[in-house]
Design a protein around this motif. Structure first.
Motif, mmCIF file in Angstrom:
data_model
loop_
_atom_site.group_PDB
_atom_site.id
_atom_site.type_symbol
_atom_site.label_atom_id
_atom_site.label_comp_id
_atom_site.label_asym_id
_atom_site.label_seq_id
_atom_site.Cartn_x
_atom_site.Cartn_y
_atom_site.Cartn_z
ATOM 1 N N LEU A 6 0.832 -1.195 0.000
ATOM 2 C CA LEU A 6 0.000 0.000 0.000
ATOM 3 C C LEU A 6 0.873 1.254 0.000
ATOM 4 O O LEU A 6 0.661 2.170 -0.794
ATOM 5 N N HIS A 7 1.870 1.280 0.863
ATOM 6 C CA HIS A 7 2.785 2.425 0.912
ATOM 7 C C HIS A 7 3.500 2.614 -0.428
ATOM 8 O O HIS A 7 3.731 3.740 -0.855
ATOM 9 N N ALA A 8 3.844 1.514 -1.084
ATOM 10 C CA ALA A 8 4.569 1.589 -2.357
ATOM 11 C C ALA A 8 3.707 2.143 -3.490
ATOM 12 O O ALA A 8 4.219 2.778 -4.405
ATOM 13 N N TRP A 9 2.399 1.935 -3.409
ATOM 14 C CA TRP A 9 1.518 2.305 -4.514
ATOM 15 C C TRP A 9 0.807 3.644 -4.347
ATOM 16 O O TRP A 9 0.220 4.157 -5.292
ATOM 17 N N VAL A 10 0.835 4.221 -3.177
ATOM 18 C CA VAL A 10 0.142 5.496 -2.979
ATOM 19 C C VAL A 10 1.134 6.650 -3.095
ATOM 20 O O VAL A 10 2.345 6.461 -3.035
ATOM 21 N N SER A 11 0.597 7.842 -3.249
ATOM 22 C CA SER A 11 1.454 9.028 -3.351
ATOM 23 C C SER A 11 2.134 9.298 -2.011
ATOM 24 O O SER A 11 1.742 8.771 -0.967
ATOM 25 N N HIS A 12 3.128 10.164 -2.059
ATOM 26 C CA HIS A 12 3.858 10.515 -0.841
ATOM 27 C C HIS A 12 2.929 11.141 0.197
ATOM 28 O O HIS A 12 3.011 10.835 1.391
ATOM 29 N N ARG A 13 2.028 12.009 -0.265
ATOM 30 C CA ARG A 13 1.077 12.663 0.643
ATOM 31 C C ARG A 13 0.199 11.634 1.363
ATOM 32 O O ARG A 13 -0.025 11.727 2.573
ATOM 33 N N ILE A 14 -0.262 10.630 0.642
ATOM 34 C CA ILE A 14 -1.099 9.585 1.244
ATOM 35 C C ILE A 14 -0.261 8.697 2.154
ATOM 36 O O ILE A 14 -0.696 8.294 3.239
ATOM 37 N N SER A 15 0.957 8.406 1.743
ATOM 38 C CA SER A 15 1.840 7.582 2.559
ATOM 39 C C SER A 15 2.095 8.227 3.916
ATOM 40 O O SER A 15 2.116 7.554 4.950
ATOM 41 N N ILE A 16 2.267 9.534 3.922
ATOM 42 C CA ILE A 16 2.454 10.263 5.194
ATOM 43 C C ILE A 16 1.203 10.135 6.063
ATOM 44 O O ILE A 16 1.293 9.985 7.280
ATOM 45 N N MET A 17 0.044 10.169 5.414
ATOM 46 C CA MET A 17 -1.217 10.083 6.148
ATOM 47 C C MET A 17 -1.353 8.752 6.895
ATOM 48 O O MET A 17 -1.918 8.691 7.979
ATOM 49 N N ILE A 18 -0.795 7.687 6.324
ATOM 50 C CA ILE A 18 -0.968 6.353 6.927
ATOM 51 C C ILE A 18 0.309 5.816 7.560
ATOM 52 O O ILE A 18 0.370 4.647 7.948
ATOM 53 N N GLU A 19 1.326 6.662 7.718
ATOM 54 C CA GLU A 19 2.616 6.179 8.217
ATOM 55 C C GLU A 19 2.549 5.645 9.649
ATOM 56 O O GLU A 19 3.345 4.784 10.022
ATOM 57 N N LYS A 20 1.601 6.109 10.450
ATOM 58 C CA LYS A 20 1.502 5.644 11.838
ATOM 59 C C LYS A 20 0.692 4.358 11.983
ATOM 60 O O LYS A 20 0.628 3.786 13.060
ATOM 61 N N ALA A 21 0.076 3.900 10.894
ATOM 62 C CA ALA A 21 -0.733 2.682 10.952
ATOM 63 C C ALA A 21 0.179 1.471 11.131
ATOM 64 O O ALA A 21 1.147 1.281 10.395
ATOM 65 N N ALA A 22 -0.156 0.644 12.092
ATOM 66 C CA ALA A 22 0.649 -0.547 12.370
ATOM 67 C C ALA A 22 0.245 -1.722 11.486
ATOM 68 O O ALA A 22 1.041 -2.641 11.275
ATOM 69 N N THR A 23 -0.996 -1.702 10.985
ATOM 70 C CA THR A 23 -1.484 -2.803 10.156
ATOM 71 C C THR A 23 -2.135 -2.246 8.892
ATOM 72 O O THR A 23 -2.490 -1.069 8.823
ATOM 73 N N TYR A 24 -2.287 -3.121 7.923
ATOM 74 C CA TYR A 24 -2.975 -2.751 6.681
ATOM 75 C C TYR A 24 -4.400 -2.297 6.976
ATOM 76 O O TYR A 24 -4.870 -1.299 6.439
ATOM 77 N N GLU A 25 -5.087 -3.023 7.853
ATOM 78 C CA GLU A 25 -6.470 -2.700 8.195
ATOM 79 C C GLU A 25 -6.562 -1.312 8.834
ATOM 80 O O GLU A 25 -7.492 -0.556 8.570
ATOM 81 N N ALA A 26 -5.605 -0.978 9.679
ATOM 82 C CA ALA A 26 -5.592 0.343 10.307
ATOM 83 C C ALA A 26 -5.355 1.433 9.262
ATOM 84 O O ALA A 26 -5.963 2.504 9.325
ATOM 85 N N ALA A 27 -4.491 1.161 8.295
ATOM 86 C CA ALA A 27 -4.229 2.126 7.225
ATOM 87 C C ALA A 27 -5.482 2.342 6.376
ATOM 88 O O ALA A 27 -5.832 3.486 6.055
#
Length: 101
Positions: A6-27
């Motif tokens: 997920l981190h690899a496929w989303v933009s940098h802005r979105i990746s920052i938004m989900i960087e604190k998520a510990a799991t895929y489901e949380a992201a």
């Protein structure tokens, strides 16, 4: 692995938004909370009520579209009075010509 993909496929802005998520489901939950807006039931019922069969559209296609539109209408078991009130509201919205609403 899913979270890394997920981190690899989303933009940098979105990746920052989900960087604190510990799991895929949380992201995914974080993304849904940010991007998925609640359905406006009144508008959804207006779309359903005012949708007419289009030229060249088969009856099956028209019915399928009506069923898809109805999914956003939040239909549930109601009393006769609740049904009457929602029907009045829906026909009011469909028939009003005010530019202010």
């Amino acid at each position: 692995l899913k979270l890394q993909l997920l981190h690899a496929w989303v933009s940098h802005r979105i990746s920052i938004m989900i960087e604190k998520a510990a799991t895929y489901e949380a992201a995914v939950a974080t993304l849904k909370a940010h991007f998925v807006k609640p359905v406006n039931e009144v508008f959804a019922r207006h779309l359903l009520t005012t949708r007419h069969q289009r030229a060249g559209e088969s009856l099956d296609e028209y019915l399928e579209t009506q069923n898809l539109l109805a999914r956003n209408c939040s239909y549930r078991d109601v009393t006769a009075e609740e049904h009457m009130n929602s029907q009045i509201r829906d026909t009011y919205v469909a028939g009003v010509h005010s530019n202010y609403i």
